[in-house]
Design a protein around this motif. Structure first.
Motif, PDB file in Angstrom:
ATOM      1  N   ARG A 262     -10.928  13.399 -27.836  1.00  0.00           N
ATOM      2  CA  ARG A 262     -12.094  13.239 -26.611  1.00  0.00           C
ATOM      3  C   ARG A 262     -12.911  11.944 -27.113  1.00  0.00           C
ATOM      4  O   ARG A 262     -13.837  12.188 -28.294  1.00  0.00           O
ATOM      5  CB  ARG A 262     -13.264  14.312 -27.186  1.00  0.00           C
ATOM      6  CG  ARG A 262     -14.510  14.577 -25.771  1.00  0.00           C
ATOM      7  CD  ARG A 262     -13.943  15.134 -24.316  1.00  0.00           C
ATOM      8  NE  ARG A 262     -15.074  15.125 -24.067  1.00  0.00           N
ATOM      9  CZ  ARG A 262     -15.215  14.717 -22.397  1.00  0.00           C
ATOM     10  NH1 ARG A 262     -14.298  14.423 -21.548  1.00  0.00           N
ATOM     11  NH2 ARG A 262     -16.426  14.561 -22.065  1.00  0.00           N
ATOM     12  N   THR A 264     -15.954   9.306 -27.406  1.00  0.00           N
ATOM     13  CA  THR A 264     -17.155   9.407 -27.626  1.00  0.00           C
ATOM     14  C   THR A 264     -17.743   8.655 -27.604  1.00  0.00           C
ATOM     15  O   THR A 264     -17.452   7.523 -28.073  1.00  0.00           O
ATOM     16  CB  THR A 264     -17.261  10.522 -28.789  1.00  0.00           C
ATOM     17  OG1 THR A 264     -16.466  12.030 -28.868  1.00  0.00           O
ATOM     18  CG2 THR A 264     -18.937  11.000 -29.172  1.00  0.00           C
ATOM     19  N   ASP A 307     -18.043  11.876 -24.195  1.00  0.00           N
ATOM     20  CA  ASP A 307     -19.347  12.914 -25.183  1.00  0.00           C
ATOM     21  C   ASP A 307     -19.685  11.789 -25.325  1.00  0.00           C
ATOM     22  O   ASP A 307     -19.702  10.840 -26.239  1.00  0.00           O
ATOM     23  CB  ASP A 307     -18.616  13.945 -26.177  1.00  0.00           C
ATOM     24  CG  ASP A 307     -17.789  15.064 -25.621  1.00  0.00           C
ATOM     25  OD1 ASP A 307     -17.857  15.498 -24.632  1.00  0.00           O
ATOM     26  OD2 ASP A 307     -17.507  15.871 -26.826  1.00  0.00           O
ATOM     27  N   GLU A 390     -15.000  13.902 -37.723  1.00  0.00           N
ATOM     28  CA  GLU A 390     -14.780  14.062 -36.102  1.00  0.00           C
ATOM     29  C   GLU A 390     -14.139  13.231 -36.079  1.00  0.00           C
ATOM     30  O   GLU A 390     -12.989  13.354 -35.112  1.00  0.00           O
ATOM     31  CB  GLU A 390     -16.421  13.187 -35.326  1.00  0.00           C
ATOM     32  CG  GLU A 390     -16.989  13.718 -35.816  1.00  0.00           C
ATOM     33  CD  GLU A 390     -17.501  15.221 -34.586  1.00  0.00           C
ATOM     34  OE1 GLU A 390     -17.421  15.547 -33.410  1.00  0.00           O
ATOM     35  OE2 GLU A 390     -17.791  16.607 -35.387  1.00  0.00           O
ATOM     36  N   VAL A 396     -11.409  13.673 -32.022  1.00  0.00           N
ATOM     37  CA  VAL A 396     -12.537  12.987 -31.399  1.00  0.00           C
ATOM     38  C   VAL A 396     -12.238  11.388 -31.518  1.00  0.00           C
ATOM     39  O   VAL A 396     -12.008  12.049 -33.081  1.00  0.00           O
ATOM     40  CB  VAL A 396     -14.030  13.196 -32.321  1.00  0.00           C
ATOM     41  CG1 VAL A 396     -14.716  12.261 -31.815  1.00  0.00           C
ATOM     42  CG2 VAL A 396     -14.927  14.210 -31.299  1.00  0.00           C
TER      43      VAL A 396
END
Length: 625
Positions: A262, A264, A307, A390, A396
């Protein structure tokens, strides 16, 4: 929804700030010591709504009432007749802020040495000037250590520091118009409103907010927008406070397309406790993104593609201390080797190129004390551990890091520790940084932000033309910064430090009327960054933003007609290229006789790309012979 949020803010603040000070998360500012008592004034009869509103505001700022229900301690009223209390006068009454104009490396060296000798508080600096806070009694000593050229090269920025500090604290202004406006009185409509005028009626951004108000406000946003907002904890501070953050984003599910890491974007503020505008700007950007989801297409897309992690203050202990004790406190609040000199500068505490050699970095009493070792700053270590966890365990990919500070209106990119080493993605960093500055300039305020490497403002330039003179002298250590650590250690390609408003008129004490304009600066920059990272370089529009020709995520061009016009253009271009190729081939006597001076063969479309289609016809030259 926003009007509901406004009232919920008031309610939840009232719950979180009860009249009993013992029930508060931490003791608020004591009006008897920090805020002055003023003459009790007769208050005209007010409506029930007005009395309720005033009561809520008094509860927000923990302003006590006497037995008759009248205010016994508060800041100056709208008449502006208030004066700083004795505590502020005792601490700051004899202080001034001076700006020294630097015209040569020798002057910078002399000023740096004098600052280190006298342990002065350097507010801000760049290659042209340095702002220093010091007691009026110390000014002659400082000037005595400087060369003659600097003794008259300074100007005062703040004549009355205590008054300026006093005015930076929030105050209830009972003469303000009620929160309701004509927009609030419009009839109910199921159509989602996209008006951007709500910041004028949002009580949260009328003043700077203490941590005891910010945390319930963050919980409120999570409760009101559970579909795309989560409140998370980055870690625990030295004094045991949570480091709260808001994670905003939507993860559309697509069974046909496997989801990778993801992407971010991390936005932080408050590393230095006294920089209140950085904390309020992070909150403003977070609020703008969160409340725009589903209403503004471009913002919705940014929340679907990324995100966003918003961390209002990485230094909660120091931030609380600025509200309760010392408004100009900079570091965190942990113990050092000297009992009477607390605190580590978090932005010099990270592990990459941590610097303990400079006199300012190795003195616990210095405002830029880097600690006795890398990551000694507790909050910096917790933040770095969170970021690593993360990326390594939570699928992430941090694609951008933005650290908000104040002041001087600059956009800084790596490296901070040295100007000798060039970052490998310098062109990309400069391209986006220039775009961020332009995006800010095009907002309503139109403020100018400079763009430079973070090292440029902290070191003097060599006196030789070829820049090979003596080693550069630092006004302040640039090693151990979060900017460099995220860029080099965590491989975050786009890492920036943005120094917000202003350029010295108020410095860290920016009046509350600048909260929204400065927040808009930060919001414009974050919007541009999101568009840039989508692949359209932040210039072309994303689908749904405008009419006519637009660009998509990868920068490809499309139109609202479904792409038919684009396909026709591609067919015409291919036909034209084929015709040109045929003519060139015939003139040269065949395929083997064509040599390109510029450009290269494109095997995919059997055409030529690059160059200006200039060709040498070797066969023709041979025929002439």
């Amino acid at each position: 929804m926003r009007r509901l949020a406004n009232w919920c803010v008031l309610g939840i603040i009232l719950v979180s700030c009860p009249s009993s000070l013992a029930a508060a998360a931490y003791p608020p500012i004591n009006p008897s010591t920090t805020l002055p008592s003023f003459r009790q004034q007769s208050v005209p009869t007010k409506s029930t709504f007005s009395r309720l509103r005033d009561s809520l505001i008094r509860s927000i700022w923990s302003i006590p009432c006497n037995e008759n229900g009248k205010i016994s301690g508060a800041k100056a009223t709208a008449s502006g007749s208030g004066a700083p209390p004795s505590t502020l006068l005792a601490r700051y009454g004899g202080d001034v802020v001076l700006r020294f104009n630097i015209r040569s490396p020798e002057e910078a060296v002399a000023l740096t040495e004098a600052v280190n000798v006298l342990f002065l508080d350097v507010w801000e600096f760049n290659s042209d000037w340095v702002d220093i806070r010091l007691a009026k009694d110390v000014v002659p000593s400082l000037l005595g250590l400087l060369p003659p050229s600097l003794r008259h090269a300074h100007t005062p920025l703040m004549h009355d520091l205590a008054q300026t500090i006093f005015e930076s604290y929030p105050s209830p202004n009972f003469d303000q118009p009620p929160l309701s406006t004509k927009d609030d009185r419009r009839p109910f409509s199921p159509v989602l409103q996209t008006s951007e005028s709500t910041d004028q009626t949002n009580i949260f951004f009328r003043d700077y907010q203490p941590l005891s108000v910010i945390i319930p406000w963050m919980r409120l946003l999570q409760s009101l927008f559970p579909t795309h907002v989560r409140m998370i904890n980055i870690g625990v501070s030295y004094e045991g406070r949570d480091i709260p953050a808001l994670r905003a984003g939507v993860h559309p599910k697509n069974a046909d397309k496997p989801s990778g890491p993801r992407k971010t974007i991390v936005v932080t503020g408050g590393s230095h406790a006294r920089e209140w505008i950085s904390t309020s700007s992070v909150n403003y950007v977070a609020y703008s993104f969160i409340t725009a989801y589903g209403k503004i297409p471009k913002m919705t897309k940014l929340l679907e593609e990324f995100d966003w992690v918003f961390i209002p203050t990485l230094n909660p202990d120091g931030y609380v201390y600025t509200w309760e004790n010392d408004r100009l406190w900079r570091k965190n609040r942990q113990e050092t080797s000297l009992r009477f000199c607390k605190g580590v500068d978090l932005d010099h505490s990270y592990g990459f190129q941590w610097d303990h050699e400079s006199s300012s970095a190795n003195n616990p009493c210095s405002e830029s004390f880097a600690g006795d070792g890398p990551f000694q700053g507790v909050e910096a270590r917790r933040f770095a551990n969170w970021a690593r966890n993360e990326t390594q365990r939570n699928n992430v990919s941090i694609v951008a890091f933005v650290d908000l500070h104040s002041y001087s209106q600059q956009i800084l990119y790596p490296y901070s520790y040295s100007c000798v080493t060039t970052p490998p993605t310098l062109e990309n960093l400069e391209e986006l940084a220039i775009g961020l500055a332009k995006a800010i300039r095009l907002t309503d305020g139109g403020e100018e932000y400079g763009v430079t490497a973070a090292c440029e403002g902290s070191v003097t330039v060599s006196s030789t033309a070829d820049n090979k003179g003596p080693p550069r002298t630092r006004m302040e250590s640039g090693g151990g910064s979060a900017l460099d650590w995220f860029y080099h250690e965590l491989k975050v390609k786009y890492s920036y430090q943005i120094k917000l408003r202003d350029t010295g008129s108020y410095g860290f004490l920016l009046p509350s009327k600048n909260i929204v304009p400065t927040g808009k600066d930060a919001l414009a920059a974050m919007e541009y960054m999101g568009k840039f990272l989508l692949g359209n370089k932040g210039i072309e529009m994303t689908k749904g933003e405008g009419e006519g020709e637009e660009r998509g995520n990868g920068g490809e061009r499309y139109t609202e007609s479904g792409g038919e016009e684009e396909e026709e253009e591609e067919e015409e271009e291919e036909a034209e290229n084929g015709q040109r190729k045929k003519l060139v081939t015939e003139a040269a006597g065949g395929e083997d006789g064509v040599l390109m001076r510029e450009g290269r063969r494109d095997e995919d479309n059997d055409g030529y790309e690059g160059g200006d289609w200039e060709m040498d016809f070797e066969l023709r030259r041979r025929r002439r012979k």
